[in-house]
Design a protein around this motif. Structure first.
Motif, mmCIF file in Angstrom:
data_model
loop_
_atom_site.group_PDB
_atom_site.id
_atom_site.type_symbol
_atom_site.label_atom_id
_atom_site.label_comp_id
_atom_site.label_asym_id
_atom_site.label_seq_id
_atom_site.Cartn_x
_atom_site.Cartn_y
_atom_site.Cartn_z
ATOM 1 N N MET A 1 109.387 -35.398 10.387
ATOM 2 C CA MET A 1 109.092 -34.107 10.996
ATOM 3 C C MET A 1 107.664 -33.690 10.656
ATOM 4 S SD MET A 1 111.087 -30.469 10.522
ATOM 5 C CE MET A 1 112.591 -31.159 11.170
ATOM 6 N N SER A 2 106.916 -33.247 11.671
ATOM 7 C CA SER A 2 105.529 -32.873 11.439
ATOM 8 C C SER A 2 105.454 -31.538 10.724
ATOM 9 C CB SER A 2 104.788 -32.796 12.771
ATOM 10 O OG SER A 2 105.205 -31.650 13.473
ATOM 11 N N ARG A 3 104.284 -31.267 10.098
ATOM 12 C CA ARG A 3 104.119 -30.018 9.380
ATOM 13 C C ARG A 3 104.130 -28.823 10.308
ATOM 14 N NH1 ARG A 3 99.110 -31.315 5.538
ATOM 15 N NH2 ARG A 3 98.504 -32.546 7.318
ATOM 16 N N ALA A 4 103.931 -29.051 11.609
ATOM 17 C CA ALA A 4 103.878 -27.932 12.544
ATOM 18 C C ALA A 4 105.204 -27.684 13.241
ATOM 19 C CB ALA A 4 102.783 -28.196 13.591
ATOM 20 N N THR A 167 100.821 -38.625 22.933
ATOM 21 C CA THR A 167 99.574 -37.884 22.778
ATOM 22 C C THR A 167 99.831 -36.557 22.061
ATOM 23 O OG1 THR A 167 98.611 -38.849 24.782
ATOM 24 C CG2 THR A 167 97.667 -36.766 24.021
ATOM 25 N N ILE A 168 98.921 -36.188 21.169
ATOM 26 C CA ILE A 168 99.017 -34.922 20.449
ATOM 27 C C ILE A 168 98.319 -33.829 21.260
ATOM 28 C CG2 ILE A 168 98.392 -33.662 18.359
ATOM 29 C CD1 ILE A 168 100.452 -35.849 17.882
ATOM 30 N N PRO A 190 86.711 -28.494 9.019
ATOM 31 C CA PRO A 190 86.543 -28.366 10.472
ATOM 32 C C PRO A 190 87.763 -28.873 11.231
ATOM 33 C CG PRO A 190 84.575 -29.286 9.471
ATOM 34 C CD PRO A 190 85.617 -29.273 8.399
ATOM 35 N N PHE A 191 87.951 -28.335 12.425
ATOM 36 C CA PHE A 191 89.081 -28.741 13.257
ATOM 37 C C PHE A 191 89.039 -30.237 13.556
ATOM 38 C CE2 PHE A 191 91.072 -29.420 17.428
ATOM 39 C CZ PHE A 191 92.356 -28.972 17.146
ATOM 40 N N TYR A 192 87.861 -30.797 13.705
ATOM 41 C CA TYR A 192 87.723 -32.236 13.964
ATOM 42 C C TYR A 192 88.451 -33.041 12.883
ATOM 43 C CZ TYR A 192 85.479 -36.824 14.438
ATOM 44 O OH TYR A 192 85.237 -38.175 14.565
ATOM 45 N N CYS A 193 88.291 -32.637 11.628
ATOM 46 C CA CYS A 193 88.930 -33.350 10.518
ATOM 47 C C CYS A 193 90.440 -33.168 10.545
ATOM 48 C CB CYS A 193 88.356 -32.866 9.186
ATOM 49 S SG CYS A 193 86.592 -33.196 8.999
ATOM 50 N N TRP A 194 90.878 -31.961 10.890
ATOM 51 C CA TRP A 194 92.317 -31.704 10.988
ATOM 52 C C TRP A 194 92.932 -32.548 12.109
ATOM 53 C CZ3 TRP A 194 96.668 -30.502 9.050
ATOM 54 C CH2 TRP A 194 97.718 -29.924 9.777
ATOM 55 N N SER A 200 96.247 -39.552 12.492
ATOM 56 C CA SER A 200 96.600 -40.590 11.525
ATOM 57 C C SER A 200 98.063 -40.501 11.106
ATOM 58 C CB SER A 200 95.697 -40.483 10.295
ATOM 59 O OG SER A 200 96.049 -41.422 9.309
ATOM 60 N N GLU A 201 98.541 -39.281 10.881
ATOM 61 C CA GLU A 201 99.927 -39.088 10.454
ATOM 62 C C GLU A 201 100.924 -39.431 11.549
ATOM 63 O OE1 GLU A 201 100.322 -35.107 9.068
ATOM 64 O OE2 GLU A 201 99.244 -35.476 7.188
#
Length: 224
Positions: A1-4, A167-168, A190-194, A200-201
């Motif tokens: 399950m994703s964190r969101a 796709t996310i 930054p959002f790019y890193c998130w 990756s997850e």
């Protein structure tokens, strides 16, 4: 399950009933002890009850008894947290310890039957974050969870879902051109890193980049 990922949507119909219980229980009737040791003990005990109820519900997802018990605990914890917020302020990790502070955040996350309380909690939590006494990630997740619950665009870009082709896609973001400025204000990368982390997850899934969010490749501290 994703964190969101939120709790199963089937519970939302019951939240209105639990919310009525919260509203009928006057906050003033609770004699709240604001000493750090008392808050720490109570928060950890309530977190344990919360997690036990959810584990039981996960095993017996069709059980009305397990669902009602979970909602009862959520209602009681929300009433308790409202009293804590009113009389003690947000429980900061410097006072109650990291585990109890995280417990306060968890109980607030599960207060979906009382979105108004969640908004009040995020306001106080933001002060704690800006004072380096709470975690930026906790604030961002709670704010965006509440805004999804109330059908508003998210603030920090934490909430997403997966399309049939894996796709996310991120839920709508308010004023997307200023997303990174808001994230920087509270100490988030930054959002790019998130987005890279989420990809990756999820098996390096493709990202449907949100419209209006600046695509700025950069070095990420926790790059996958």
């Amino acid at each position: 399950m994703s964190r969101a990922t939120d709790q199963a949507s089937g519970m939302h119909a019951m939240f209105r009933f639990a919310f009525a219980i919260v509203m009928l229980w006057p906050i003033g009737a609770i004699a709240q002890d604001c000493t750090p040791s008392s808050l720490q003990r109570e928060l950890l005990q309530r977190k344990e009850a919360d997690q036990t109820a959810r584990k039981t519900l996960a095993v017996s997802s069709q059980s009305e008894e397990a669902l009602n018990e979970t909602l009862r605990i959520d209602a009681e914890n929300t009433t308790y947290m409202r009293a804590v917020l009113e009389k003690c302020g947000w429980p900061r990790k410097s006072a109650v310890g990291e585990q109890a502070a995280k417990a306060a955040w968890l109980l607030t996350q599960h207060a979906d039957m009382d979105p108004q309380y969640q908004v009040l909690a995020t306001q106080q939590l933001k002060y704690a974050v800006l004072g380096k006494k709470a975690e930026p990630w906790d604030l961002a997740v709670l704010v965006d969870r509440n805004r999804r619950l109330t059908n508003q665009p998210q603030v920090y870009g934490m909430q997403f879902f997966t399309l049939p082709d894996s796709t996310i896609r991120f839920y709508d973001i308010v004023t997307p051109s200023k997303l990174d400025a808001r994230r920087k204000e509270i100490g988030l990368p930054p959002f790019y890193c998130w987005a890279l982390e989420i990809s990756s997850e999820n098996g390096h899934a493709s990202i449907d980049w949100p419209a209006g969010v600046l695509l700025t490749p950069q070095e990420c501290p926790n790059a996958p």
